[in-house]
Design a protein around this motif. Structure first.
Motif, PDB file in Angstrom:
ATOM      1  N   ARG A 116      78.152  50.072 -73.388  1.00 43.70           N
ATOM      2  CA  ARG A 116      79.051  48.922 -73.445  1.00 43.70           C
ATOM      3  C   ARG A 116      78.529  47.776 -74.308  1.00 43.70           C
ATOM      4  O   ARG A 116      79.243  47.259 -75.168  1.00 43.70           O
ATOM      5  CB  ARG A 116      79.329  48.421 -72.017  1.00 43.70           C
ATOM      6  N   PHE A 117      77.304  47.337 -74.081  1.00 36.83           N
ATOM      7  CA  PHE A 117      76.747  46.222 -74.844  1.00 36.83           C
ATOM      8  C   PHE A 117      76.795  46.507 -76.342  1.00 36.83           C
ATOM      9  O   PHE A 117      77.229  45.670 -77.139  1.00 36.83           O
ATOM     10  CB  PHE A 117      75.310  45.970 -74.398  1.00 36.83           C
ATOM     11  N   PHE A 118      76.373  47.699 -76.733  1.00 34.72           N
ATOM     12  CA  PHE A 118      76.315  48.030 -78.153  1.00 34.72           C
ATOM     13  C   PHE A 118      77.709  48.110 -78.767  1.00 34.72           C
ATOM     14  O   PHE A 118      77.902  47.718 -79.921  1.00 34.72           O
ATOM     15  CB  PHE A 118      75.569  49.348 -78.359  1.00 34.72           C
ATOM     16  N   ASP A 119      78.692  48.617 -78.012  1.00 27.38           N
ATOM     17  CA  ASP A 119      80.053  48.687 -78.530  1.00 27.38           C
ATOM     18  C   ASP A 119      80.632  47.300 -78.780  1.00 27.38           C
ATOM     19  O   ASP A 119      81.355  47.078 -79.764  1.00 27.38           O
ATOM     20  CB  ASP A 119      80.949  49.453 -77.558  1.00 27.38           C
ATOM     21  N   LEU A 120      80.323  46.357 -77.907  1.00 23.46           N
ATOM     22  CA  LEU A 120      80.792  44.988 -78.112  1.00 23.46           C
ATOM     23  C   LEU A 120      80.098  44.330 -79.296  1.00 23.46           C
ATOM     24  O   LEU A 120      80.750  43.774 -80.193  1.00 23.46           O
ATOM     25  CB  LEU A 120      80.553  44.155 -76.846  1.00 23.46           C
ATOM     26  N   ILE A 121      78.778  44.391 -79.300  1.00 19.92           N
ATOM     27  CA  ILE A 121      78.008  43.650 -80.295  1.00 19.92           C
ATOM     28  C   ILE A 121      78.220  44.195 -81.702  1.00 19.92           C
ATOM     29  O   ILE A 121      78.346  43.426 -82.662  1.00 19.92           O
ATOM     30  CB  ILE A 121      76.513  43.653 -79.917  1.00 19.92           C
ATOM     31  N   ARG A 122      78.273  45.519 -81.860  1.00 24.56           N
ATOM     32  CA  ARG A 122      78.436  46.069 -83.222  1.00 24.56           C
ATOM     33  C   ARG A 122      79.799  45.720 -83.807  1.00 24.56           C
ATOM     34  O   ARG A 122      79.980  45.717 -85.034  1.00 24.56           O
ATOM     35  CB  ARG A 122      78.233  47.580 -83.213  1.00 24.56           C
ATOM     36  N   ASN A 123      80.779  45.416 -82.945  1.00 23.60           N
ATOM     37  CA  ASN A 123      82.109  45.010 -83.407  1.00 23.60           C
ATOM     38  C   ASN A 123      82.302  43.501 -83.386  1.00 23.60           C
ATOM     39  O   ASN A 123      83.409  43.011 -83.575  1.00 23.60           O
ATOM     40  CB  ASN A 123      83.177  45.675 -82.534  1.00 23.60           C
ATOM     41  N   ASN A 124      81.214  42.765 -83.139  1.00 20.37           N
ATOM     42  CA  ASN A 124      81.237  41.306 -83.031  1.00 20.37           C
ATOM     43  C   ASN A 124      82.273  40.824 -82.030  1.00 20.37           C
ATOM     44  O   ASN A 124      82.982  39.844 -82.257  1.00 20.37           O
ATOM     45  CB  ASN A 124      81.473  40.625 -84.388  1.00 20.37           C
ATOM     46  N   LYS A 125      82.348  41.534 -80.916  1.00 16.07           N
ATOM     47  CA  LYS A 125      83.162  41.091 -79.791  1.00 16.07           C
ATOM     48  C   LYS A 125      82.277  40.291 -78.842  1.00 16.07           C
ATOM     49  O   LYS A 125      81.079  40.531 -78.735  1.00 16.07           O
ATOM     50  CB  LYS A 125      83.747  42.291 -79.044  1.00 16.07           C
ATOM     51  N   LYS A 126      82.872  39.349 -78.147  1.00 14.62           N
ATOM     52  CA  LYS A 126      82.093  38.524 -77.224  1.00 14.62           C
ATOM     53  C   LYS A 126      81.775  39.264 -75.935  1.00 14.62           C
ATOM     54  O   LYS A 126      82.601  40.004 -75.407  1.00 14.62           O
ATOM     55  CB  LYS A 126      82.848  37.237 -76.886  1.00 14.62           C
ATOM     56  N   VAL A 127      80.570  39.055 -75.463  1.00 11.78           N
ATOM     57  CA  VAL A 127      80.205  39.475 -74.115  1.00 11.78           C
ATOM     58  C   VAL A 127      80.542  38.311 -73.203  1.00 11.78           C
ATOM     59  O   VAL A 127      79.926  37.253 -73.273  1.00 11.78           O
ATOM     60  CB  VAL A 127      78.707  39.827 -74.015  1.00 11.78           C
ATOM     61  N   GLU A 128      81.547  38.489 -72.365  1.00 15.56           N
ATOM     62  CA  GLU A 128      82.009  37.427 -71.466  1.00 15.56           C
ATOM     63  C   GLU A 128      81.679  37.826 -70.032  1.00 15.56           C
ATOM     64  O   GLU A 128      82.266  38.761 -69.485  1.00 15.56           O
ATOM     65  CB  GLU A 128      83.518  37.217 -71.612  1.00 15.56           C
TER      66      GLU A 128
END
Length: 485
Positions: A427-439
């Motif tokens: 999950r973390f990597f999928d968000l960060i590599r797409n420059n999505k926010k971790v909320e």
């Protein structure tokens, strides 16, 4: 007999057992003789078993790699401030106390793989001569040689990929310009060797080079507990997604789907989904790390940590995808619909083994479908996004055909990745590599404000280079933001 010299796996030597692995029919090794001991192809399989055994370590896929990928995201949290790996969740580490196990794992295993890759080329083959492998398979020497070499290249690529995404910023953030890890791809004779860090782009080039060659060499067959052609292609398609190379990601994923399904792999049905995790080597698992009762991480394992709720579902995730979407078969992978400790059920007891000894899924056929769908939607190819997303979306209990083309978006694909790989460290990597926010909306009080909502500009999305490496190696530089804090 001449005296034998060994290259050991450093810190791993005290962590890993050298006992036999019955499932491999070979003893594993965490040290390689450096002078003339690898003389037959079966010797190289012996070395590979040591690499697979190392991957079981709680410092790697045995626990920490999975915990890191989930606890740093928004869908899992530590149950309490004393839970194992709580520092991943709180981001409370600095340049002097950051995690060091990942770094040591890469160094140690890569050194042994490099010896294997060097010495396997020295074997004088009779290419068409058939030999019996330790698994009682009759193969020609050339096929057996190529398969062993392909496994070694794929494992080395996986190791480098992991340290690159742990220590280097996402490729798409700066086109791979940030420093990541040293590329260890040759045998080092100098005991005082002190490498410097390579850029993320250089690391990804080394990773894809290894995987492209591995895919050419690996046999297109099922191999229990070992990397095969389709597993290597799954990793290659994932790497291409991380790089933003969507055309190649799509091509590799779709080719792998065709090949794997021709070989007998298939997606789990909705009826199978909840129970099949207790069955090793099933139809969707392209590669899983095998644990035995004699050599698993035990109470340090991801199976134990999940079952003893060191990490649990966040309230946000539980309410949205587990409680309210009860028709989704994947909602059955959380322990209960009402407990305050909703833990992951993807690491159950298997056969006569305890949950402490559960195998660890690394690559599944479902990822190939989701990789293909993600690559397609990023290419604005809605037809093929539908094609590859549909069988995964069916796990929701709904039909993708009921959605309009406007609803077929990257966010929809990432949402399916989110549910499908919950508890598997993505999950973390999928968000960060797409420059999505971790909320993060529900969290322990120990989580600092800066770690409650962040994107790829937060400096702690990468780990600090371990302190012992910085002290020992004058060629090493720290991630600069850690020097300022």
């Amino acid at each position: 007999m001449k005296k034998i010299k060994y290259i050991a796996l450093g810190v791993l030597a005290t962590l890993l057992s050298g006992c036999g692995n019955d499932w491999l029919d070979l003893q594993s090794s965490t040290a390689i003789e450096t002078e003339g001991s690898l003389t037959e192809l079966r010797d190289f399989e012996f070395v590979l078993n040591g690499a697979y055994s190392s991957m079981q370590s709680s410092n790697y896929y045995g626990a920490d790699m999975v915990c890191y990928g989930d606890l740093t995201g928004d869908d899992m949290k530590s149950y309490k401030s004393s839970s194992t790996n709580v520092s991943y969740y709180t981001f409370k580490y600095n340049k002097t106390n950051g995690p060091s196990g990942f770094w040591g794992m890469y160094y140690g295993v890569a050194k042994n793989l490099n010896i294997l890759l060097r010495d396997i080329e020295k074997i004088e083959l009779v290419p068409d001569r058939e030999i019996m492998t330790p698994k009682q398979e009759k193969l020609t020497e050339q096929v057996y040689h190529d398969d062993l070499k392909g496994e070694a290249l794929a494992i080395r690529a996986l190791l480098l990929f992991d340290v690159t995404r742990l220590y280097g910023y996402p490729y798409l953030k700066d086109n791979g310009a940030s420093l990541a890890a040293p590329i260890i791809d040759k045998v080092v004779e100098d005991k005082n060797f002190k490498p410097s860090r390579n850029t993320t782009a250089q690391c990804y080039k080394a990773i894809t080079d290894d995987l492209i060659e591995a895919v050419k060499l690996l046999r297109p067959v099922k191999k229990e507990g070992k990397i095969n052609k389709w597993a290597a292609m799954t990793l290659l398609s994932r790497v291409y997604l991380y790089m933003g190379n969507n055309g190649e990601a799509y091509n590799v994923a779709t080719e792998a789907i065709k090949g794997a399904e021709k070989q007998g792999y298939k997606l789990w049905t909705n009826d199978e989904y909840a129970k099949i995790w207790a069955t090793p080597f099933n139809s969707e698992l392209l590669f899983e790390i095998v644990n035995l009762t004699t050599d698993s991480p035990g109470k340090s394992s991801i199976g134990y940590l999940c079952t003893k709720y060191n990490l649990i579902a966040t309230e946000k995730y539980w309410k949205k995808y587990m409680k309210e979407k009860s028709d989704d078969v994947r909602s059955q992978m959380v322990s209960t619909a009402s407990s305050s400790k909703p833990f992951c059920l993807k690491y159950p007891a298997q056969g006569d083994k305890s949950y402490e000894d559960a195998n660890i899924p690394i690559f599944r056929l479902s990822e190939l479908y989701l990789n293909a769908a993600e690559a397609a939607v990023k290419k604005d190819d809605i037809t093929n996004t539908r094609k590859y997303l549909k069988p995964i979306y069916a796990r929701t209990g709904e039909n993708l055909d009921d959605l309009s083309d406007d609803a077929i978006t990257l966010d929809l694909v990432l949402e399916q990745r989110r549910i499908e790989f919950w508890g598997e460290g993505q999950r973390f990597f999928d968000l960060i590599r797409n420059n999505k926010k971790v909320e993060r909306t529900d969290y322990l009080s120990e989580v600092p404000e800066e770690a409650r909502s962040f994107d790829w500009n937060y400096y702690k999305i990468v780990l600090p280079v371990p302190n012992h490496e910085m002290e020992y190696n004058e060629n090493m530089v720290q991630n600069p933001e850690y020097e300022l804090h």
